[in-house]
Design an enzyme around this catalytic site. Sequence first.
Site, PDB file in Angstrom:
ATOM      1  N   HIS A   1     -16.836   5.382 -12.164  1.00  0.00           N
ATOM      2  CA  HIS A   1     -16.445   6.620 -13.073  1.00  0.00           C
ATOM      3  C   HIS A   1     -16.006   5.907 -14.519  1.00  0.00           C
ATOM      4  CE1 HIS A   1     -14.814  10.278 -14.483  1.00  0.00           C
ATOM      5  NE2 HIS A   1     -13.775   9.429 -14.995  1.00  0.00           N
TER       6      HIS A   1
ATOM      7  N   HIS B   1     -19.419   4.272  -6.596  1.00  0.00           N
ATOM      8  CA  HIS B   1     -20.081   4.468  -7.836  1.00  0.00           C
ATOM      9  C   HIS B   1     -19.074   3.983  -8.755  1.00  0.00           C
ATOM     10  CE1 HIS B   1     -17.351   8.174  -7.389  1.00  0.00           C
ATOM     11  NE2 HIS B   1     -17.560   8.362  -8.539  1.00  0.00           N
TER      12      HIS B   1
ATOM     13  N   ASP C   1     -20.819   9.278 -13.881  1.00  0.00           N
ATOM     14  CA  ASP C   1     -20.538   8.468 -12.895  1.00  0.00           C
ATOM     15  C   ASP C   1     -22.144   7.653 -13.039  1.00  0.00           C
ATOM     16  OD1 ASP C   1     -18.592   9.456 -11.853  1.00  0.00           O
ATOM     17  OD2 ASP C   1     -19.409  10.838 -10.330  1.00  0.00           O
TER      18      ASP C   1
ATOM     19  N   HIS D   1     -15.864  17.343 -14.801  1.00  0.00           N
ATOM     20  CA  HIS D   1     -15.734  16.117 -15.160  1.00  0.00           C
ATOM     21  C   HIS D   1     -15.383  15.264 -16.353  1.00  0.00           C
ATOM     22  CE1 HIS D   1     -18.500  12.513 -13.593  1.00  0.00           C
ATOM     23  NE2 HIS D   1     -16.978  12.291 -13.242  1.00  0.00           N
TER      24      HIS D   1
END
Length: 264
Positions: free
Chosen positions: A238, A236, A161, A157
């Site tokens: 990011h 969500h 998030d 990642h």
Amino acid sequence: MAFTRATGKHRAPSRLTRRSANLAGVAALATTGVIGTLASPALAADTEAPSVEDTGLTQIVSMGSLADEIADQAAAQEREAQEAAAKAKAQAKAEAEAKAEARRKAEARAKEAREAKERAAREAERKRLNSFRLPIAGSYVTTGYKTGGALWSSGSHSGVDFRAASGSSVVSVGSGTVVEAGWGGAYGNNVVIRMNDGTYTQYGHLSSISVSVGQQVTPGRQIGLSGSTGNSTGPHLHFEARTTAEYGSDIDPVAYLRSHGVNV
């Protein structure tokens, strides 16, 4: 032919009568300047020197003294009036100067207060513009930085998030300029902002965008609404922090926000 007095008792001229006659004679002789040589011993013996009361000199002297006294009183009153006028004028001038000074001080205090208020406002605005905040108010991180998995093409990642229901307000974390606003491939609808400190922040998977490239934004300025566009498994936000606008220059977003005073 001899004249004889009538029989009976005759009184001699009174002293007052004699004195009046003598004074008349003295006055006449005084005009000729011979009073001293012509006065006989008998006349001197019989004539008494006129008193001040008889001559009226006391009245003349008294009237002269009274006139002088009145003149002196008038002069003194005039001096007192002039002194009072001068004192009143000086007092009025002093009061006017005091009022002017009080007014000047009041204006100076008012000006100082305005300047202090303006300085405080500028300082507050400076702090606000230099402040940072969460991209979604009251949210928290659900997926951490560098979390591994097949969901990401790089294998981990590149941001974090933040939990966000679809349509939640997404704001700029600080002051900066929008350098990208639109479709971003796997990021879906995204916004990239060059922050005033030279770093970059990215906001991905937005359902809508409310800013455009070149636009100046401040902390808390809404830039879009959260969603699930692009490579996403559900609504969500990011969020990434970068050193450049290019992919791969990412840095830890949580550490980045905390370094700017944000409680994450």
